[in-house]
Design a protein around this motif. Structure first.
Motif: not given
Length: 307
Positions: A183-193
């Motif tokens: 899982i790409n870190p940017i995808i992780l950040t988008i999901s969190r937000s």
């Protein structure tokens, strides 16, 4: 002017730690004027917008189509944990008078990450890491201890929220560590937000609160959302292109000092000296943990090159 990779990494990591330190300041200032639900809608709404723009710039969106069902399930578990953990984090910011106290006690996070990594990932910690863990625990106890003997009033109010947040944050760190390759870190950040924004909107509706907030609170939230959900993440990722994670962890251990200075400049007050002493003990503990990790990796590298 040309900078070496190490200098670039240091500068980006320093920007990241200054940015995340200011999250404590600006969120505290905003939460003094608005409810947590109102705060969350604007904070994570802005943060979601910034990270979407960044993802577009980095051309990350096609990756979403390639995610497996397992990846979506992991994002769902992380999202629920992050909603609860982040709520308790900002609850602690709202409850405890000085944000530097929250920052110092939050140094429990790397201790919990080590413990969970030992229990779940079967990773072992060395004597340096163990010494650091003990120092962090001693420092956190000094900061939060009220001097009472009654268990219900043993620690300052709000300590429990930091503990809940740290436990959930450490759990997420272990889950992410196990799945960062898929899982790409940017995808992780988008999901969190996204999860935090949806939760905040739901809580706002449930409490029947208005989106009408003071201009000063909106200003603090706007600045904080750039520093927190966006600048901290972006500069943190960039720094890892140039320096090792363990080196970044050493720089990040100074976060409490920046929060301490920022709290004084913004709110005009210092915590009690005993709390400051306890805070410095936690910082030394985090540094030892980081140095312990570096030594462990150097030992593994030596063994691998000797085979």
């Amino acid at each position: 002017m040309n900078f070496s990779d190490a200098t670039k990494g240091f500068l980006f990591a320093l920007i990241s730690v200054i940015a995340v330190s200011n999250v404590y300041i600006f969120s505290k200032a905003a939460l003094m004027e608005v409810k947590i639900a109102q705060f969350g809608v604007y904070w994570f709404g802005f943060g979601f917008l910034w990270i979407l723009i960044f993802a577009w710039f980095k051309k990350t969106y096609p990756i979403i189509k390639e995610l497996s069902l397992r990846s979506y399930l992991i994002l769902g578990v992380l999202g629920v944990n992050q909603v609860v953990g982040t709520y308790f984090f900002f609850k602690a910011i709202h409850t405890i008078s000085n944000p530097s106290i929250v920052s110092f006690i939050a140094n429990l996070s790397p201790v919990l990450v080590l413990i969970f990594s030992f229990l779940i990932l079967k990773e072992r910690f060395n004597k340096i890491e163990l010494s650091g863990m003990l120092l962090v625990l001693v420092g956190a106890f000094i900061i939060s201890y009220k001097g009472n003997t009654n268990l219900n009033t043993l620690f300052i109010n709000g300590t429990q929220f930091i503990l809940y947040s740290s436990i959930l944050g450490a759990t997420n760190s272990v889950i992410i560590k196990k799945n960062i390759d898929i899982i790409n870190p940017i995808i992780l950040t988008i999901s969190r937000s996204f999860f935090l924004l949806i939760f905040s909107l739901g809580l706002l509706k449930h409490l029947n609160l208005s989106l009408d907030i003071p201009v000063t609170a909106l200003k603090n939230i706007f600045i904080g959302s750039i520093l927190g959900p966006f600048l901290t993440v972006v500069t943190g990722y960039i720094s890892l292109k140039y320096i090792k994670l363990s080196h970044k962890a050493i720089i990040m251990s100074t976060k409490g000092l920046f929060v301490l200075i920022g709290s004084y400049l913004y709110f005009g007050n210092f915590p009690k000296w005993l709390a400051i002493i306890g805070g410095f003990i936690t910082i030394i503990g985090v540094l030892l943990i980081a140095f312990g990790k570096m030594k462990k990796k150097q030992k593994i590298k030596f063994i691998n090159t000797s085979i």
